[in-house]
Scaffold this active site. Structure first.
Site, PDB file in Angstrom:
ATOM      1  N   GLU A  89      -4.530  -2.354  -7.008  1.00  0.00           N
ATOM      2  CA  GLU A  89      -5.002  -2.746  -5.680  1.00  0.00           C
ATOM      3  C   GLU A  89      -3.840  -3.094  -4.758  1.00  0.00           C
ATOM      4  OE1 GLU A  89      -9.208  -4.887  -7.017  1.00  0.00           O
ATOM      5  OE2 GLU A  89      -7.668  -6.044  -5.968  1.00  0.00           O
ATOM      6  N   GLY A  97      -5.949   2.376  -5.622  1.00  0.00           N
ATOM      7  CA  GLY A  97      -5.437   3.637  -6.133  1.00  0.00           C
ATOM      8  C   GLY A  97      -5.328   3.557  -7.630  1.00  0.00           C
ATOM      9  N   ASP A 102       8.302  12.681  -3.302  1.00  0.00           N
ATOM     10  CA  ASP A 102       6.947  12.438  -2.793  1.00  0.00           C
ATOM     11  C   ASP A 102       6.910  12.487  -1.269  1.00  0.00           C
ATOM     12  OD1 ASP A 102       4.253  12.031  -2.949  1.00  0.00           O
ATOM     13  OD2 ASP A 102       4.366   9.879  -3.315  1.00  0.00           O
ATOM     14  N   LYS A 146       1.038  -5.752  -3.832  1.00  0.00           N
ATOM     15  CA  LYS A 146       0.580  -4.661  -4.680  1.00  0.00           C
ATOM     16  C   LYS A 146       0.329  -5.198  -6.082  1.00  0.00           C
ATOM     17  CE  LYS A 146       1.940   0.053  -5.770  1.00  0.00           C
ATOM     18  NZ  LYS A 146       2.989   1.070  -5.589  1.00  0.00           N
TER      19      LYS A 146
END
Length: 447
Positions: free
Chosen positions: A56, A52, A162, A72
């Site tokens: 990674e 994204g 979100d 992450k």
């Protein structure tokens, strides 16, 4: 070199084995002499399982406990670094129910790394597994938990911003928390209580859109600063998405992003609550309540929960965690972590390799991130979310999940609108899932 190696060995010997959540470590780690990439003293990095705007997401393994984790990785030179902030929010949240554990944060070569608990499928994945229909009982069990989850987040002075099905995950199959709905990805979260003054943030207008257009509140579309009420309204939209199968503002066509977001917001405002929540009066009561809340007002979470628990009782349901997906075969994480050399600085090489592999055998690539313990005739039809593992996959879609009805992926993608510091249009494969998505243009918006 000899002295450095001895010093390193001594420092490694002094490192205690972490139990539960471990702290922020500032010492860099990287490839060991065997060529295995390590994060911290005991986390081995495996294959890439997501990507994204942040960087990674890798599968990892705790070499002390043999447990799988998610790792992450965000480049240290990222133009809009957020991993350190997300880590701080996770620590601020602590060990509440449905909050993924964070085991480590620190540098890893040219990357910052955060190691998190590995979780199971997202609600979007499970929605697909259930033919994109959830029963009222399943939605009520989800709703009651998520109201509590959001209340907990708000109690820690954070707003989430979100809400989307991809960010709510069940636990790993076989774990004691496998039926608990977890909330993950705090990359867009914000403190609504000023840590210095202890006062609520001021009301503002002309704010850029933050969140996912399909679910965000009407006030967010209008450019108003978000507060607790907006998280709850977005949840209400998501609950109706599960009950209806889709929302009236999906699939709207527009020439530009601005026009699309405007159409989505206009359609939300124009859709009466009674129409949106037809046959579900308690959901209508929920939405009317949260939309009438003042910007500064603390929601009555008990009242909202009671709306649904009372309905639950009237229907004669038992809160037995017998969701619609129970009895269906769920995927399990891969059984092995591949040894992986240090991350290459040449991102193009990684992308080229991934694209070549995808073109060779897309179905094999889809199975690579997950592997059933036995033959599985019921693989998820949808792609499994990479951010299921506590990662914040900040994928920005030009359609923001509101795809044209003639798009083969319509209704399957739901990328958040993020607010980095500059606008950039990209045409590379971005994963908001474990497996590689189709290419689509993405855009970032000014804050």
């Amino acid at each position: 070199m000899e002295n450095k190696k001895k010093d390193k060995d001594k420092s490694d010997d002094r490192m205690a084995r972490p139990s539960g959540r471990s702290g922020h470590n500032t010492r860099g780690t990287g490839s060991s002499s065997s060529g295995v990439l390590m994060v911290g003293p005991n986390f081995r990095v495996g294959k890439k399982i997501g990507c994204g705007n942040f960087g990674e997401l890798r599968l990892g393994k705790n070499l002390y406990t043999n447990e799988y984790v998610a790792i992450k990785l965000e480049p240290m030179k990222s133009r809009a670094p957020q991993l350190h902030l997300e880590y701080r929010f996770y620590k601020q949240l602590g060990s509440g129910d449905g909050i993924p554990q964070v085991y480590y944060f620190g540098p890893c070569g040219k990357y910052n790394a955060m190691v998190l608990e590995l979780l199971g499928p997202s609600l979007e994945d499970l929605f697909d597994l259930c033919d994109r229909t959830f029963s009222l009982k399943t939605v009520l069990m989800i709703a009651i938990q998520l109201i509590s989850r959001m209340e907990y987040v708000h109690s820690k002075n954070l707003i989430y911003r979100d809400v989307k099905p991809e960010n709510f995950l069940i636990g790993r199959p076989g774990n004691k928390t496998q039926q608990v709905i977890h909330i993950i990805d705090f990359g867009l979260a914000k403190e609504y209580i000023d840590p210095e003054t202890k006062k609520h943030i001021p009301y503002r207008e002309h704010k850029s859109l933050t969140g996912t257009a399909r679910y965000m509140s009407i006030n967010t579309h209008l450019g108003k600063e978000q507060s607790r009420r907006d998280d709850l309204e977005a949840l209400g939209h998501m609950f109706m998405y599960f009950l209806r199968g889709s929302l009236p503002w999906q699939g709207l066509k527009a020439d530009t992003l601005k026009e699309r977001y405007q159409k989505i917001g206009d359609t939300k405002r124009a859709t009466p609550i009674e129409v949106l929540c037809e046959n579900f009066p308690e959901m209508a009561t929920y939405l009317r309540y949260v939309r009438r809340l003042d910007f500064f007002e603390k929601p009555d979470y008990d009242y909202l929960r009671k709306l649904f628990t009372d309905l639950f009782d009237r229907k004669g349901y038992m809160f037995d965690y017998e969701y619609d997906w129970i009895g269906k075969q769920l995927p399990t994480p891969v059984g092995a972590v591949q040894q992986d050399p240090a991350l290459s600085s040449n991102r193009e090489a990684h992308q080229h390799r991934d694209k070549m592999q995808q073109s060779k055998n897309q179905s094999a690539d889809h199975r690579a991130a997950w592997d059933s313990q036995q033959a599985n005739p019921h693989h998820l039809r949808a792609h499994l979310a990479a951010d299921r593992h506590g990662g914040s996959v900040q994928v920005v879609s030009s359609t923001n999940g509101e795809l044209n009805t003639d798009d083969p992926t319509a209704g399957r993608s739901n990328a958040p609108i993020t607010a980095p510091t500059e606008v950039e249009v990209m045409d590379e494969t971005k994963c908001c899932c474990f497996f590689k998505r189709r290419k689509r243009k993405t855009i970032q918006r000014h804050k």
